[in-house]
Each structure stands twice: as C-alpha cells, then as structure tokens.
Design a protein around this motif. Structure first.
Motif, PDB file in Angstrom:
ATOM      1  N   TYR A 207       0.374 -17.311 -34.255  1.00  0.00           N
ATOM      2  CA  TYR A 207       0.721 -18.242 -33.176  1.00  0.00           C
ATOM      3  C   TYR A 207       0.514 -19.704 -33.571  1.00  0.00           C
ATOM      4  O   TYR A 207       1.015 -20.595 -32.915  1.00  0.00           O
TER       5      TYR A 207
ATOM      6  N   LYS B 238       9.652  -1.956 -33.553  1.00  0.00           N
ATOM      7  CA  LYS B 238       9.004  -2.692 -32.450  1.00  0.00           C
ATOM      8  C   LYS B 238       7.493  -2.728 -32.601  1.00  0.00           C
ATOM      9  O   LYS B 238       6.840  -3.647 -32.101  1.00  0.00           O
TER      10      LYS B 238
ATOM     11  N   THR C 279       3.777  -6.181 -35.951  1.00  0.00           N
ATOM     12  CA  THR C 279       3.198  -7.343 -35.262  1.00  0.00           C
ATOM     13  C   THR C 279       3.358  -8.643 -36.052  1.00  0.00           C
ATOM     14  O   THR C 279       3.430  -9.722 -35.458  1.00  0.00           O
TER      15      THR C 279
ATOM     16  N   THR D  89       5.616  -9.209 -38.683  1.00  0.00           N
ATOM     17  CA  THR D  89       6.917  -9.368 -39.342  1.00  0.00           C
ATOM     18  C   THR D  89       7.882  -9.972 -38.345  1.00  0.00           C
ATOM     19  O   THR D  89       7.980  -9.499 -37.207  1.00  0.00           O
ATOM     20  N   ARG D  90       8.536 -11.057 -38.762  1.00  0.00           N
ATOM     21  CA  ARG D  90       9.438 -11.743 -37.839  1.00  0.00           C
ATOM     22  C   ARG D  90      10.594 -10.829 -37.422  1.00  0.00           C
ATOM     23  O   ARG D  90      11.022  -9.965 -38.198  1.00  0.00           O
ATOM     24  N   ALA D  91      11.059 -11.025 -36.210  1.00  0.00           N
ATOM     25  CA  ALA D  91      12.110 -10.172 -35.660  1.00  0.00           C
ATOM     26  C   ALA D  91      13.351 -10.194 -36.542  1.00  0.00           C
ATOM     27  O   ALA D  91      14.001  -9.163 -36.749  1.00  0.00           O
TER      28      ALA D  91
ATOM     29  N   ARG E  87      13.481  -7.731 -39.345  1.00  0.00           N
ATOM     30  CA  ARG E  87      13.450  -6.281 -39.034  1.00  0.00           C
ATOM     31  C   ARG E  87      14.906  -5.821 -38.876  1.00  0.00           C
ATOM     32  O   ARG E  87      15.638  -6.370 -38.049  1.00  0.00           O
TER      33      ARG E  87
ATOM     34  N   ARG F 293       6.760 -18.522 -30.907  1.00  0.00           N
ATOM     35  CA  ARG F 293       6.239 -17.676 -31.978  1.00  0.00           C
ATOM     36  C   ARG F 293       6.245 -16.202 -31.566  1.00  0.00           C
ATOM     37  O   ARG F 293       6.573 -15.320 -32.356  1.00  0.00           O
ATOM     38  N   HIS F 294       5.853 -15.989 -30.299  1.00  0.00           N
ATOM     39  CA  HIS F 294       5.802 -14.610 -29.815  1.00  0.00           C
ATOM     40  C   HIS F 294       7.202 -13.988 -29.875  1.00  0.00           C
ATOM     41  O   HIS F 294       7.357 -12.841 -30.294  1.00  0.00           O
ATOM     42  N   LYS F 295       8.189 -14.791 -29.452  1.00  0.00           N
ATOM     43  CA  LYS F 295       9.563 -14.277 -29.488  1.00  0.00           C
ATOM     44  C   LYS F 295      10.020 -14.069 -30.930  1.00  0.00           C
ATOM     45  O   LYS F 295      10.762 -13.130 -31.230  1.00  0.00           O
ATOM     46  N   GLU F 296       9.523 -14.982 -31.809  1.00  0.00           N
ATOM     47  CA  GLU F 296       9.905 -14.869 -33.209  1.00  0.00           C
ATOM     48  C   GLU F 296       9.400 -13.559 -33.815  1.00  0.00           C
ATOM     49  O   GLU F 296      10.028 -12.986 -34.701  1.00  0.00           O
ATOM     50  N   TYR F 297       8.275 -13.131 -33.292  1.00  0.00           N
ATOM     51  CA  TYR F 297       7.675 -11.913 -33.835  1.00  0.00           C
ATOM     52  C   TYR F 297       7.853 -10.709 -32.915  1.00  0.00           C
ATOM     53  O   TYR F 297       7.177  -9.713 -33.065  1.00  0.00           O
ATOM     54  N   SER F 298       8.690 -10.851 -31.897  1.00  0.00           N
ATOM     55  CA  SER F 298       8.955  -9.720 -30.991  1.00  0.00           C
ATOM     56  C   SER F 298      10.320  -9.144 -31.306  1.00  0.00           C
ATOM     57  O   SER F 298      11.282  -9.864 -31.553  1.00  0.00           O
ATOM     58  N   TYR F 299      10.387  -7.840 -31.294  1.00  0.00           N
ATOM     59  CA  TYR F 299      11.651  -7.181 -31.634  1.00  0.00           C
ATOM     60  C   TYR F 299      12.098  -6.310 -30.471  1.00  0.00           C
ATOM     61  O   TYR F 299      11.307  -5.553 -29.926  1.00  0.00           O
TER      62      TYR F 299
END
Lengths: 365, 400
Positions: A34, A57, A60, A62-64, A67, B394-400
């Motif tokens: 963060y 999903k 934690t 790894t950037r979306a 993936r 950041r949270h969105k960047e790391y949320s899938y």
C-alpha cells in the motif's frame, strides 16, 4: 541490466510467484504494497497463469495486470491431458501476454509437477518459449506431498519426463515432502516453502545482475545447469554470529538448507556458490580454499562474492549426476498407476456384473 | 334733552377710552416727552430737530387738532389727530418714532401729549404765528432772495454685479431767486459699497444755475438683492444765512453676484455589495466616479487613493489621471480589490485638480469565509483523502 521473466503456473506456481513479489517489497510486511514499490534486483516481470480463477484471486502481492486467466471453467481438475488441450487452445493468448512484457535473457517457470494446469502447461510453454525467445529457461518444479494421491504422483512422473524432453536449460527441484519436516503443519509448510523458494530466486537474480567482487554471470549459470542430467536444486545458509565464511559455505550444502533431498557431495555434478555479506566477513582466501576443497567432491564450482551489509549468506545451486529420490517417485508413481488401473478394471468388472443381472429384462410399468 | 344726554354718554366713553389709551401709550408708545396745552400757531421743538406746530383745532362730535410736523431730511407733514383715537405715529429720518395724542380740545387750545424714545426732551416752545407775522412784515418791506434747489440723481445702470462700479450723477438746479451757499451733500451709504470721490461740500449755486456732480459707487461685497438707494439730501443757506433742505428721489439698484466660471468636482465611491460585507481573500468591485458639477471644464484631474494596509488592488488602475472633465460630465473607473484581514476598512479617495481637491470615503466590513473555519479540517482531510485514494488505487491494482 538483466531482463528476467518469472512465470508462475497453476496454483503452486502462482503462490510461489506471489511469494517472490511479496519478498520484493522487502521487510514491509503485509501492508507494504500500500505504500511501497517492489524492488527487484533486476528488470523482473512476473505473470501468474492459471485456469482456476479463484487461485488467481487468492494472490495478494501480484498485480492484477500480472495475473492471466486461461479460461476453462474453474481449472482442469488435475487432468494433464485436458490441461494440454486448454494450453493449445489458448497458446496464442498466453504467448501474447508474455510478449507484452518485452524480451528476456532469463526465464523462470515455477510450477507444481502434480497439479493440472501447471504440470501440463510447463513442458508446452518451455517448447513455445524456446521457439520465441533466445533466453535461458530454468524450471523450478515443485514435487508434491507423497500422500496427496496417485494422480499427483503420476502427473509428477509424466510432467518431469516431458520437461526433460523439452530440454530447458535446467530443472531445479523443490520437494514439498522433504521440506515439510522443517515446517510443521501443512499451511505453514506451504508458506515457508514458498518463501524459501522466493528468497533463493531473488538471491540468484541479485547475484546475476550485480557487480561482484568475484563474478558469476548468466553464462556460468548456463554451464552449471548443463552439468549432470540438467536437474538440480538450491541450498541456502545464513551464518550465525560466530560462524566463519567456510562454515557458511559448507552450511549451504547441508540437507537442512536444500530444497530437495540429495547428497551433494556424492551426486553433485556442478555447482554455483554465491556468497553475500559484509566485507569484513568475506575472507577471499578462505573462500577460494573452501571452494577448491568442494570442487574435488562436487566437480566444477563457480563462485561469486557480493559485498552487502550483514552477516554472510550463501546460496548454492547444483546440478546432479543422479537423482535417487526421483527414482523412488517414479517407482511409486508406477505402482500407483498400476494400482489405479487394476482397481478400475475390477470396478468395471464389478459394474458389468451388476449390469448383467438385468441383461434379459425390460422395465415394466 | 335726549341729544344732550347722548353727547354726554359719548363724551364719557371717549374720555374713558382716552384714559385707557393714555395708559397704554405710556407703555407701548415710548415714554412721555411732554403734555401741554398749545394754542393754534404755537409750536414745540424736540431734540432741536423735530418741530410740531398747532395749525388748527376743531370741536365736533369728536374733537380734533391739526399739526404740522417737520424734521431734518424729511418733508414737513400735516397730520390731523382725533381725540380718543390711537396715537398718531410720526417717523423721523433716522427711523425713531414719536406718537401724538390729543387729550382734549377747547376752542383754539389743544391738550397734546407726545411720547417717544426714552430721554427725548422738549428743547423749545415757540409761537409760529409771531415768526409768520414777522416774515410777512419783512416781505412786505423788501423782496426776499430764496434758493430753491432741485436735485436729480441718475445712475448709469440699475443692475450691477459684485465688483463693478456704478456711476452716480447729481444734477442740481437752483430754481429759486437766491444763491444757495454752504451746500452740503448728504448721500446715503449702501452696505459693503464704497463711494469714491463723492463730494460732501458743493460750490455755491446761483439762482437759475445748474451744477453737475458725480462720483463712482463701487460695489464691493454688497450681498445680492434689490436695494432702495435713499434720497440724497442737500442742506444749504441763503444769503441771509437761513438754512434750507432739499432732497432727491430715491433710486433702485439691483446687485447680483458675478457668475464665476469654475469647475467643481464631486467624487463618489461605490462598493458593490448588498450589505457592505466582504469575504477576506475574495475579490470585490469598487467603482470610483467623478462628476463635474461646476460650470467650467476642469484641467488635469489626478485621483489619489488611500487604502488600508490589508486592502490591495487585485485588478484595475486605482489612481488614474483624467486630462479634463467637462461640465456635467461623469467619469468612473472600476477596480477589483481584496481585503486580507477581517474587520472594518475605510477606503479614501482624493480628486486633485488645479489648486483644489475633493475627497470621498467608503467603509466596508471584511470577514473570514465560513469555509476558513474548516481549513484545519480540510488540511487534515486532504492528505488523509490522498492516502485513502492511494490505498484504494493500490488495493485495486492488487485485486483481481
């Protein structure tokens, strides 16, 4: 600067890749993502590839955008045959996703040998990557717990055979069964194994990309991985307060630091030692002398010395002339397959016998 | 018999009235100068200047007496005073008044009471009949030479402005048969005016001769208005030394103020606000208007501002220079101002031209924006908000 790609295939590969990404944040902990950025020691791109979206999903760190979901319901259910078909169907998208990251000199493929997606994708991906890139390809193959079931064992057996057949530059084995005894419960074992692998991979990348007092480079890595049967593993040791550099080097050869059970002194073909630490701990004469001693047992030993603050840490990377543990796995896998075949035959006979009771009959309403 | 009783009643009423009036006269008509029986032909001189002679008496239902009154610089006047009537007023030249009241009439004798200014006294009693008798006897013996001056005063203009001069000319003609000598000219003064070369003594004027005398009447600061220029008085003597007095007619002179061509500027400041309350840090328009209410074009007009320290001009020229402003013209300039501190502020502006200046001021209140109260909160919230946005991104960047 080295351009490196790390691919995490399947659930296990994804988790190890996530651990690599987590370690790249440094010592920031869970919330580092963060407020911090990943600090890879080289230009590192990562992609987690999976057919099971829930596994993706669950990551934690790894950037979306790193993936990639290969669409097939929710996984291939440990079915390598199906997995290969899915790969073939989505090969272009997968290669396109990799191609977006640019060109690479070194590619790591992290996968479990037991699962569906990773074990089936890995050999095919090696083949495609070899066609597309002039890069060294190192597979980090994670062997399953032996009690996980016969399918995982047979998948492992076929996966490794196919991997070897595709001739990547090297296969580094990680044995969950072996490492479990150093962890405790399954959950912490997985976490610890993933973290251990991640730390070793980042250590290796740092060594390959840094200016060193004694240099090991990508060419040395290639030479090491060409040794023996092209299959090896990694060891690691961090010196204690009173330890010497020699004890640290030798410590990295000990079973407690290895990711796969082997006797390096008997089975080692070639090795690479990367020593990192404060200059005051690094006695070059002693290092050279120790390496020379090891060479008589292990064969060619490449060494690299990296000056960094802190107590000495040593990463060892081996290729092996023989892998007795693999033989045991294949034996167990063969037994498991035969047992499975017999059991299926019996079941089929039993079912056919049951059906025979109504061969001459028709339903009456 | 009835007629007699009637007369007695009327006489009684008149007597009572006269008593009441006498009492009143003593208070409203000044103080008593004298009360005395005078016969026809007798006269009284008061203060050496005013003479009252009994000309005739009449006994009727209401008795009356006739008097000839004269005083210096005034024509001799004959008045008839009824017994019991209000005292008859006579105004002397200098404005002082005396009042004649007939108390009773009997045969050729009248009981006369005269009142007037305090301190006035009878200076002489005389018998006019004797003088007349003597005069008649002398004229019978020889021809008497008497001067008779006719004075005509003319002004070269009847309308004059302050600062101008009026030419005054006297034409004096001796229409008598005797030379007038020791002629003294007494010209009345006009307020805030100066008589230049006005003669007071004139040369002798022989019988039938005409003299012209003139002087300049300079109107200096005489207030505007229409003035009655009083009669000019000529006093002279004849060869025998007898004194005579003659006067001219009065003249009318209108005095006006000279119309001066000067520009007169007025300056005004208009702050465009509903309640003259501004918000600190916010711009507000201020209009400065200048109008020439005079009757001449002004020269260069320089505007000079006096602003409080914490009031600044944000936009516009606050101190412009106007080359000229015509009569009736209005010019204005608008500037945008900002007040930085809360409180009462006064803006003062001067318009300077030639040797004159005019000022105007306007005041307004400045107060902090209500938003300013929340500045600390906003300052605290901004980094928190940015932090949250960063975390969410950041949270969105790391949320899938």
């Amino acid at each position: 600067m080295l351009n490196i790609l790390i691919l995490g295939l399947g659930q296990c590969g994804n988790r190890v890749l996530d651990a690599v990404n987590h370690e790249a944040f440094g010592s920031g902990g869970t919330f580092a993502k963060y407020y911090s950025r990943q600090k890879f020691p080289a230009s590192v791109k990562t992609i987690a590839i999976n057919t099971a979206i829930n596994d993706l999903k669950g990551l934690t760190d790894t950037r979306a955008k790193d993936r990639f979901h290969v669409p097939h319901l929710h996984g291939v259910g440990a079915n390598r045959t199906l997995g290969k078909k899915v790969f073939d169907d989505n090969k272009e998208q997968i290669m396109s996703e990799i191609d977006k990251r640019g060109s690479f000199e070194l590619i790591f493929i992290v996968t479990s040998t037991a699962g569906g997606s990773g074990s089936s994708f890995a050999p095919l991906l090696v083949k495609e990557l070899k066609k597309a890139y002039n890069a060294q390809i190192i597979c980090i193959a994670v062997l399953p717990f032996r009690e996980e079931g016969s399918i995982f064992l047979q998948n492992t057996a076929f996966c490794i055979r196919e991997l070897v057949a595709e001739s990547p530059n090297g296969i580094l084995l990680v044995d969950n069964q072996y490492l479990k005894k150093y962890a405790g419960d399954i959950k912490s074992a997985y976490d610890k194994i993933n973290t251990s692998v991640a730390m070793r991979v980042l250590f290796l990348i740092e060594a390959l990309n840094s200016e060193m007092l004694m240099v090991t480079d990508l060419g040395d890595l290639k030479t090491v991985m060409n040794g023996g049967i092209g299959i090896g593993t990694m060891g690691y040791y961090e010196a204690g307060k009173d330890g010497t550099i020699k004890s640290a080097i030798l410590g990295s050869f000990k079973p407690s630091g290895l990711l796969f059970p082997t006797n390096v002194y008997n089975e080692g073909a070639r090795a690479m030692l990367i020593i990192k630490g404060d200059k005051k701990y690094l006695d070059l004469d002693l290092i050279t002398k120790t390496v020379e001693e090891l060479s008589t047992d292990v064969g060619q030993v490449f060494k690299g010395v990296l000056i960094k603050k802190g107590r000495p840490k040593v990463l060892s990377l081996f290729t092996l002339n023989s892998v007795p543990e693999l033989e045991r796995i294949y034996a167990d896998a063969a037994d498991a397959i035969r047992f499975e075949m017999d059991k299926r035959e019996q079941s089929k006979k039993q079912l056919d016998g049951a059906f025979a009771h109504i061969d001459d009959l028709e339903p009456i309403y | 018999m009835l007629r007699l009783s009637h007369l007695v009643v009327v006489a009684t009423i008149l007597l009572l009235s006269s008593l009441i009036m006498t009492a009143a006269a003593s208070s409203d008509y000044g103080e008593q100068i004298f009360e005395r029986n005078l016969n026809v032909g007798e006269g009284v001189e008061i203060e050496h200047s005013i003479t009252i002679e009994v000309v005739d008496t009449t006994e009727d239902i209401v008795d009356s007496a006739e008097f000839c009154i004269s005083s210096p610089r005034a024509f001799a006047r004959t008045v008839k005073v009824f017994m019991g009537d209000m005292p008859t007023k006579y105004e002397t030249y200098n404005g002082a008044c005396i009042y004649l009241d007939v108390i009773s009439v009997h045969d050729e004798t009248v009981l006369l009471m005269v009142t007037g200014p305090k301190g006035w006294r009878v200076t002489r009693y005389y018998e006019a009949e004797d003088a007349k008798t003597e005069s008649e006897s002398e004229s019978a013996a020889e021809t008497v030479s008497v001067p008779e001056l006719v004075i005509t005063r003319t002004l070269d203009r009847n309308h004059v402005e302050q600062g101008e001069t009026v030419g005054v000319t006297f034409k004096i003609k001796n229409t008598g048969n005797g030379t007038a000598s020791e002629i003294k000219l007494d010209e009345p003064l006009l307020r805030e005016a100066y008589q230049e070369n006005c003669p007071s003594n004139l040369d002798d004027i022989a019988a039938g001769a005409t003299e012209r005398v003139s002087y300049d009447l300079k109107i200096i600061n005489t207030p505007p208005g229409t003035y009655e220029l009083g009669a000019t008085l000529l006093n002279c003597k004849d060869e025998s030394g007898a004194a005579y007095s003659f006067e001219s007619l009065s003249n009318t002179l209108k005095v006006t103020v000279k119309d001066v061509q000067v520009p007169t500027l007025e300056i005004g400041i208009t702050i465009e606000s509903d309640d003259n309350t501004m918000i600190c840090g916010e711009r507000f328009p201020v209009t400065i208007g200048i109008m020439n209410t005079g009757n001449a074009t002004s020269g260069r007009v320089t505007i000079k501002s006096h602003l409080p320290d914490d009031v600044r001009v944000a936009d516009g020229e606050i101190d412009p220079v106007y080359e000229s402003i015509k009569p009736g013209d209005y010019v204005e300039h608008e500037v945008m101002m900002i007040a930085y501190e809360p409180g009462k502020h006064v803006i003062k502006m001067d318009a300077l031209w030639a040797d004159d200046e005019v000022s105007a001021s306007a005041e307004f209140w400045a107060e902090q924006s209500s938003l300013a109260t929340y500045y600390p909160h906003i300052l605290a919230a901004v980094p928190i908000g940015l932090l949250l946005v960063g975390i969410i991104r950041r949270h969105k960047e790391y949320s899938y």
